[in-house]
Design an enzyme around this catalytic site. Structure first.
Site, PDB file in Angstrom:
ATOM      1  N   CYS A 104      44.492  32.409  43.603  1.00  0.00           N
ATOM      2  CA  CYS A 104      43.122  32.871  43.906  1.00  0.00           C
ATOM      3  C   CYS A 104      42.169  31.723  44.200  1.00  0.00           C
ATOM      4  O   CYS A 104      41.180  31.914  44.918  1.00  0.00           O
ATOM      5  CB  CYS A 104      42.564  33.683  42.760  1.00  0.00           C
ATOM      6  SG  CYS A 104      43.780  34.556  41.805  1.00  0.00           S
ATOM      7  N   HIS A 292      34.979  33.206  42.362  1.00  0.00           N
ATOM      8  CA  HIS A 292      35.969  33.048  41.293  1.00  0.00           C
ATOM      9  C   HIS A 292      35.544  33.813  40.035  1.00  0.00           C
ATOM     10  O   HIS A 292      36.391  34.258  39.257  1.00  0.00           O
ATOM     11  CB  HIS A 292      36.233  31.572  41.001  1.00  0.00           C
ATOM     12  CG  HIS A 292      37.634  31.338  40.509  1.00  0.00           C
ATOM     13  ND1 HIS A 292      38.748  31.815  41.162  1.00  0.00           N
ATOM     14  CD2 HIS A 292      38.107  30.741  39.394  1.00  0.00           C
ATOM     15  CE1 HIS A 292      39.844  31.500  40.485  1.00  0.00           C
ATOM     16  NE2 HIS A 292      39.465  30.860  39.389  1.00  0.00           N
ATOM     17  N   CYS A 299      41.928  39.543  37.397  1.00  0.00           N
ATOM     18  CA  CYS A 299      43.130  38.937  36.801  1.00  0.00           C
ATOM     19  C   CYS A 299      43.159  39.097  35.283  1.00  0.00           C
ATOM     20  O   CYS A 299      44.179  39.457  34.711  1.00  0.00           O
ATOM     21  CB  CYS A 299      43.263  37.476  37.201  1.00  0.00           C
ATOM     22  SG  CYS A 299      42.169  36.324  36.336  1.00  0.00           S
TER      23      CYS A 299
END
Ligand code: SF4
Ligand code: FE
Length: 493
Positions: A104, A292, A299
């Site tokens: 990512c 992020h 995640c």
């Protein structure tokens, strides 16, 4: 123009001349090293799942640059729907690996650098955006893994980059040539650095004119001359060397961080995305961090799903699954985990198009998302430890459970004694009990705790970094006006 498989990705890493050091030595066959390999398997999962028809919609996308079918990890998000799919993809991978799958950081850097370079070119007449597009087309068509590298060592944090006694505390330009630049410095705790094909380097803070030489962004191959990594160790990492997979907990997958050093690395002009336009350093940081922070709403939720499942299993294996307090703890864990998912989805649904044409998350909501991630996984882990019981950290090793060494007065082996005293319900094997407790140990305080705990705190920026953004984006003045209006306050002050 092909989507690589996991096996092709691993084979492609073998062709690189990546320089990796661990425990004071150079590791030549780092691809097969038992401490490193689980993190490579994790990235390989991002390739393999893209070939699974049931996940095609989440794992692949159509490139806005070429029209080709690409892995979503190399995609420029084109709409809020794309941002939602990104979060769903990350939850899926968290569920499948129970680890940080690393890819990512590249995806988030692509989207941040794409929009920022467009705006730099508009302001300065530079050609960074074209440079970046060409680079990204190569990445998409070859299905490469790229490490987005941001965090400089920072030295004395009360000082700006140009004030540091050692200029290498922030990545900087040491020489400008007609055909490119030479850079020095380092990036700390870089996720997925060793097993990336390329790196994108970005500044880590907003900068002023005196920091011009530190306001630099570029890409370079992971095995570029002068670039090397020192592998970061993790709690209980040497268990992976013992040949006892049960004690490892998650034997297939894991995360990876390293110190990446740039020692006079030459960067040709075509791979430069920022070079002295210091007023855009902060924009790049803010956008990458925003993307992020959104990522963590996917995640960590997927990994949380596995932690909750393991805690529920541990309760079942202990025969306490019907106890009301256990049920309530599982409800609380689920509530916290889904709250994080809500945040990841919310900042995606509220995404807006940038001037360059890709879609950017709502920055306020993305920062709220990550702020919650600095707290909730800790509570989820606390509850998991509560449910698991002390055996999670006191159980003898796999070797004891398998040892034929006689130990008892009646000649019983260590194995027989362990299996006798750690037995639980008739229908549950002692080995399964070992497995689930070791897995929870791994997640709560072993190697995987890097990804689920401390990374939840500091990854994508420490809690204070989000609070600064929440303050900036929170529009307190607008809220004061709302209050004045309803309360009938005419005073303009
Ligand atoms: Fe991806 Fe999460 Fe790892 Fe960041 S911490 S690279 S978002 S899996
Ligand atoms: Fe991270």
């Amino acid at each position: 123009m092909t989507l690589m498989t996991g096996a092709q990705y691993i084979a492609s890493l073998r062709k690189l001349n990546t320089r990796v050091y661990m425990f004071g030595k150079k590791i030549d066959n780092w691809v097969d090293h038992p401490i490193i390999r689980p993190s490579i398997n994790c990235v390989a999962a991002t390739y393999d799942l893209a070939h699974d028809p049931q996940y095609e919609d989440l794992m692949t996308a159509t490139s806005s640059l070429t029209g080709h079918k690409i892995n979503r990890f190399t995609h420029l998000h084109q709409s809020p729907d794309d941002l939602v799919k990104k979060v769903k993809m990350q939850r899926l991978l968290g569920q499948k690996t129970a680890s940080c799958f690393q890819r990512c950081v590249g995806m988030d850097s692509f989207n941040a650098v794409y929009s920022t370079t467009y705006e730099i070119d508009q302001a300065h007449g530079t050609h960074y955006h074209e440079n970046f597009k060409k680079f990204l087309i190569m990445v998409q068509d070859q299905d490469l893994t790229v490490d987005g590298a941001m965090t400089d060592p920072k030295g004395d944090r009360s000082k700006a980059p140009h004030e540091q006694s050692d200029p290498d505390m922030y990545v900087h330009v040491v020489e400008r040539r007609p055909d490119g630049i030479v850079v020095c410095g380092a990036k700390c705790h870089q996720t997925g650095s060793v097993n990336s094909h390329w790196h994108i380097f970005m500044p880590t803070i907003a900068m002023h004119e005196a920091d011009k030489d530190w306001a630099v962004s570029f890409s370079c191959p992971t095995d570029a001359e002068g670039l090397y990594m020192i592998y970061g160790r993790q709690s209980c990492d040497t268990r992976k060397l013992e040949g006892t997979p049960i004690d490892v907990g998650n034997v297939r997958y894991g995360g990876q961080e390293a110190l990446v050093v740039l020692d006079h690395v030459f960067i040709p002009n075509e791979y430069i995305f920022l070079n002295g336009e210091y007023e855009f350093a902060g924009t790049m940081v803010e956008r990458f961090a925003g993307y992020h922070r959104q990522s963590y709403g996917g995640c960590k939720v997927g990994v949380g799903d596995v932690v909750i499942g393991a805690a529920a299993l541990a309760a079942e294996y202990n025969g306490v699954e019907k106890a009301s307090h256990i049920k309530d703890k599982l409800i609380e864990m689920t509530h916290l985990n889904e709250t994080l998912y809500c945040c990841g989805l919310a900042c995606s649904c509220q995404g807006k198009m940038t001037k360059a044409g890709n879609c950017q998350i709502d920055l306020l909501l993305a920062n709220v998302c990550k702020q919650n991630v600095t707290r909730f996984p800790y509570e989820i882990v606390r509850l998991a430890e509560d449910i698991a019981g002390g055996l999670m950290v006191t159980m003898p090793s796999q070797k004891d459970f398998e040892s034929n060494t006689p130990v008892g007065r009646r000649g019983e082996t260590i194995s027989e004694i362990c299996n006798k005293f750690f037995k639980t319900r008739e229908d549950v094997s002692t080995e399964d009990r070992q497995r689930v407790l070791r897995f929870l140990e791994n997640m709560c305080l072993g190697a995987a705790a890097v990804g689920y705990r401390t990374e939840s705190m500091h990854g994508a920026g420490s809690p204070q970094a989000q609070r600064i953004m929440i303050q900036r984006q929170g529009n307190i003045e607008g809220k004061k006006e709302l209050a004045k209006d309803i309360a009938g306050i005419k005073n303009k002050k």
